[in-house]
Design a protein around this motif. Structure first.
Motif: not given
Length: 263
Positions: A220-247
């Motif tokens: 909210d540009p009118q109230a920049p401190d009114a909302y806090g951050a949270t974890i918007t993405y939680d990504i498992a970094l499985d590096k054993t596959g072909d890597g296309e999804h991670l790419r």
């Protein structure tokens, strides 16, 4: 049981809501990398884990119990700005906290305890490649060597959780690559749980087993401190596959970063 867990966690400074409705479970031995816009609360989150800041609401638990409101030997931290004592030698820096724990009045261990502390500090410095620099002072070390010293300081207490707040941001690319190899090796050998804040998305993908994106879900540009951050993405970094999804995931996040949401 998860080593760390949170439900509806929030942190507020006065009217400024920094973190809002953060929820997670982290198992022992995970390597969690954190990215997000500047000022979104990533470093504040580390301070909550360390115990130097208290939560404003919700729960934050270590081994199923509310996390202590003070630092402890089970949690170590390394900052981007090297947290070393300029008046102490390399060996003295790593022995410092052990000396202080032995005697808060005199600030020094004695006898068998001091010999054991010196042996442990020497072993920690050899582990990070500073075995030949025991008697040097911090100003005689390069940036990469000072950061190795800071890591040895954090690891000598054998913490279960290691917190890294942009630890390699001030290093040149060649030294950063060496530090990546070092921290990966130490993590694998010690089995420590790591949380690392970074502004380098490639670094986050390369090092972590899990990546969190901190951001605000509402702005909210009118109230920049009114909302806090949270974890918007939680990504498992499985590096054993072909890597296309991670790419593809990395490209999508990188596009968001270059679009100005991250800095």
């Amino acid at each position: 049981m998860a080593i760390l867990a949170a439900q509806r966690l929030n942190k507020r400074y006065g009217d400024n809501l920094v973190l809002d409705n953060v929820a997670f479970e982290v198992e022992e031995g995970e390597f969690v990398t954190l990215v997000g816009p500047s000022g979104c609360g990533k470093s504040t989150f580390l301070k909550l884990l360390l115990g130097i800041e208290s939560i404003s609401g919700g729960t934050l638990k270590l081994d199923g119990r509310s996390i202590p409101n003070e630092p402890g030997p089970d949690r170590g931290i390394v900052f981007q700005k090297y947290s070393v004592f300029s008046h102490l030698t390399v060996l003295g820096n790593v022995m410092f906290h052990g000396d202080l724990a032995a005697s808060k009045l005199l600030g020094k261990a004695f006898g068998k305890r001091r010999r054991a502390l010196r042996e442990a500090a020497t072993a920690a410095l050899e582990e990070v490649g500073l075995g030949a620099a025991l008697n040097k002072y911090p100003h005689e070390l390069s940036g990469g060597m000072q950061q190795r010293l800071a890591i040895a300081q954090a690891l000598i207490a054998k913490p279960r959780i290691l917190l890294l707040d942009e630890p390699f941001g001030a290093l040149d690319p060649g030294i950063r690559k060496d530090m990546h190899a070092l921290i990966t090796r130490l993590w694998q050998e010690a089995g420590v749980t790591i949380f690392m804040v970074t502004h380098d998305l490639q670094e986050a993908f390369d090092l972590g087993t899990r990546l969190w994106v901190f951001d605000k879900k509402r702005h909210d540009p009118q109230a920049p401190d009114a909302y806090g951050a949270t974890i918007t993405y939680d990504i498992a970094l499985d590096k054993t596959g072909d890597g296309e999804h991670l790419r593809r995931t990395r490209e999508a996040l990188n596009s968001s970063m270059s679009g100005g949401r991250f800095a």
